[in-house]
Enzyme design. Sequence first.
Site, mmCIF file in Angstrom:
data_model
loop_
_atom_site.group_PDB
_atom_site.id
_atom_site.type_symbol
_atom_site.label_atom_id
_atom_site.label_comp_id
_atom_site.label_asym_id
_atom_site.label_seq_id
_atom_site.Cartn_x
_atom_site.Cartn_y
_atom_site.Cartn_z
ATOM 1 N N GLU A 176 9.803 2.377 0.515
ATOM 2 C CA GLU A 176 11.131 2.081 0.735
ATOM 3 C C GLU A 176 11.881 1.727 -0.357
ATOM 4 O OE1 GLU A 176 8.006 1.930 1.611
ATOM 5 O OE2 GLU A 176 7.262 -0.380 1.258
ATOM 6 N N SER A 226 -0.931 4.830 -3.308
ATOM 7 C CA SER A 226 -2.754 4.628 -3.723
ATOM 8 C C SER A 226 -3.704 4.527 -3.192
ATOM 9 C CB SER A 226 -2.318 3.288 -3.486
ATOM 10 O OG SER A 226 -1.722 2.619 -2.291
ATOM 11 N N CYS A 281 1.728 7.373 -12.505
ATOM 12 C CA CYS A 281 -0.172 7.877 -12.154
ATOM 13 C C CYS A 281 -0.637 8.682 -13.318
ATOM 14 C CB CYS A 281 -0.328 8.944 -10.442
ATOM 15 S SG CYS A 281 0.769 10.400 -11.096
HETATM 16 P P1 NAD Z 1 1.932 2.714 -1.991
HETATM 17 O O1 NAD Z 1 0.305 2.825 -1.797
HETATM 18 O O2 NAD Z 1 2.379 1.401 -1.830
HETATM 19 O O3 NAD Z 1 2.798 3.184 -0.973
HETATM 20 C C1 NAD Z 1 2.987 5.188 -1.041
HETATM 21 C C2 NAD Z 1 3.711 5.111 0.818
HETATM 22 O O4 NAD Z 1 3.285 4.919 0.996
HETATM 23 C C3 NAD Z 1 4.923 4.215 0.432
HETATM 24 O O5 NAD Z 1 5.785 5.525 0.960
HETATM 25 C C4 NAD Z 1 4.520 3.836 1.522
HETATM 26 O O6 NAD Z 1 5.650 3.547 2.149
HETATM 27 C C5 NAD Z 1 3.392 4.328 2.147
HETATM 28 N N1 NAD Z 1 3.029 3.088 2.352
HETATM 29 C C6 NAD Z 1 2.562 1.522 2.066
HETATM 30 N N2 NAD Z 1 1.612 1.344 3.180
HETATM 31 C C7 NAD Z 1 1.449 1.640 4.368
HETATM 32 C C8 NAD Z 1 0.567 1.710 5.201
HETATM 33 N N3 NAD Z 1 -0.379 0.720 4.852
HETATM 34 N N4 NAD Z 1 0.404 2.961 6.520
HETATM 35 C C9 NAD Z 1 1.173 3.860 5.873
HETATM 36 N N5 NAD Z 1 1.873 3.623 4.845
HETATM 37 C C10 NAD Z 1 2.299 2.862 4.016
HETATM 38 O O7 NAD Z 1 2.334 3.909 -3.273
HETATM 39 P P2 NAD Z 1 3.570 3.165 -4.914
HETATM 40 O O8 NAD Z 1 3.298 1.392 -4.919
HETATM 41 O O9 NAD Z 1 4.180 3.710 -4.587
HETATM 42 O O10 NAD Z 1 3.047 4.365 -5.445
HETATM 43 C C11 NAD Z 1 2.352 3.790 -6.854
HETATM 44 C C12 NAD Z 1 1.206 4.350 -6.173
HETATM 45 O O11 NAD Z 1 0.698 5.757 -6.320
HETATM 46 C C13 NAD Z 1 -0.181 4.137 -6.956
HETATM 47 O O12 NAD Z 1 -1.563 3.831 -6.941
HETATM 48 C C14 NAD Z 1 0.360 5.253 -8.111
HETATM 49 O O13 NAD Z 1 -0.920 5.940 -8.810
HETATM 50 C C15 NAD Z 1 0.176 6.542 -6.990
HETATM 51 N N6 NAD Z 1 1.010 7.775 -7.374
HETATM 52 C C16 NAD Z 1 -0.035 9.037 -7.732
HETATM 53 C C17 NAD Z 1 0.572 10.277 -7.975
HETATM 54 C C18 NAD Z 1 -1.160 11.267 -8.068
HETATM 55 O O14 NAD Z 1 -0.190 12.302 -7.897
HETATM 56 N N7 NAD Z 1 -2.312 11.131 -8.006
HETATM 57 C C19 NAD Z 1 1.394 10.586 -8.333
HETATM 58 C C20 NAD Z 1 1.619 8.915 -8.457
HETATM 59 C C21 NAD Z 1 2.126 7.680 -8.368
#
Ligand code: NAD
Length: 498
Positions: A176, A226, A281
Amino acid sequence: MREIGHFIGGKEMKGGSGRFGDVFNPNTGEVQAKVAFANRAEMERAIANAAAAQPEWAATNPQRRARVMFKFLELVAKDGENLAKLLSCEHGKTIPDARGDIQRGVEVVEFACGIPHLLKGEFSEGAGPNIDLYSLRQPLGVVAGITPFNFPAMIPLWKCAPALACGNAFILKPSERDPSVPMRIAELFLEAGLPAGVLNVVNGDKEAVDTLLTDPRVRAIGFVGSSSIAEYIYATGCAHGKRVQCFGGAKNHMIVMPDADMDQAVDALIGAGYGSAGERCMAVSVAVPVGKKTADILMEKLIPRVENLKIGPSSDAQADYGPLVTRAHLNKVKDYVELGIKEGAKLAVDGRNFKLQGYENGNFMGGCLFDEVKPSMRIYKEEIFGPVLSVVRAKDYAEALRLPSEHDYGNGVAIFTRDGDTARDFTSRVEVGMVGVNVPIPVPLAYYTFGGWKRSGFGDLNQHGADSVRFYTKTKTVTSRWPSGTKEGAEFVIPTMK
Ligand code: NAD
């Protein structure tokens, strides 16, 4: 105020739930758009559109599906600069880095162009009397991807391109915080010839995600974000009978051996630690120099480099990095720095008070560098996701190998050394999914697979490469007898190849 809705059934639609999120300009801190948060009914409409469009798309032969991918590549090449600008002004990464974000996604679309070859099954002629045995790879149906803010082009493309090429319909629930590029990707796919409804983008939060997790028409879910959310999505999706792969957070270590080329190691740490403001990441967030002398030289070289990082607005192509994505995230990163000081780590460079003239309300932060970080500290155990590098001094190679191996996260790791024996031993024994030897961000290319271990990856199959085709298809194995008229009588014993 610009409103970002959803892309359902080949059309952009206004949000109907009455709930919206703010999309900020990280350079100025201002709200630049409102993004709609879908309710259950809107997500269900997208799933219904996808389910209706999928059978015909699956029946389109793979070469034709590949042509849509080829055409999409042409369109992205034409629209690349606009996409990079759009991406950069919502995310905050510099334009050259935004181009890289798009390019890394494009490379997976290039991989997906090979789908006629990738979908070939196996065939054994004469496996039994007049019997041939073969396998087919068939699409799952409707599949979905839930993606993070930090790669708003690359990760949606990693998810949707192989899924679509395999003959699935796809629902993307992007972050978002920077939803405009994913919306544009859907428009470009439509322009490239993808039938309406085959790719839908539904913006939203937990309500939208929970609908995907529980709706029986959705057969598979790929998540990146995350680790706590990854774990929730993996558990809930599996409990609802779906195929699920979730990629989570990281704490990537870079081991610096005493024989390493120190200038090369410092360049690697600066780029991989602070590029994209550390919001990757695969960012290196922990440097592990081996031995006191190595650590002292490393610190002496690192300090002036961190102090002199060039931080600028995301439009400044000369900047090393731009602002962090939101004010809330900036504050979280600063809180971690405060915590590190309280925990007893030595803050060698403090970038918290950095202000960029003309952009005083932007989410900018200078580089921070901690020395003498201990494995018991929270700043070591937890992901910070900002321009903060921690140095953990290891007394010897055995300790350096243990640190990433025993860490809860296991996404990426690197070793810098001139010694082949050490590099080979490290590569073989370290408990981490992706390893770099004298390469700080070992993101495998599109035709290999990407995925971390431990709390960085949940599920059995990785992203892109051969695993993506396995993830987005189910295998059917056919045993076939021709001519059909062979009369052997009824068999009551299980047929064997005795
Ligand atoms: P986030 O977990 O906050 O959000 C990721 C997605 O989940 C978003 O689309 C969000 O809307 C959704 N989301 C958030 N809270 C939710 C909930 N309670 N219930 C259901 N859906 C929910 O992550 P972010 O801040 O957007 O991205 C950063 C994180 O992503 C970091 O931890 C990073 O390490 C990780 N990441 C990992 C990789 C990998 O391949 N391992 C790659 C890129 C980013």
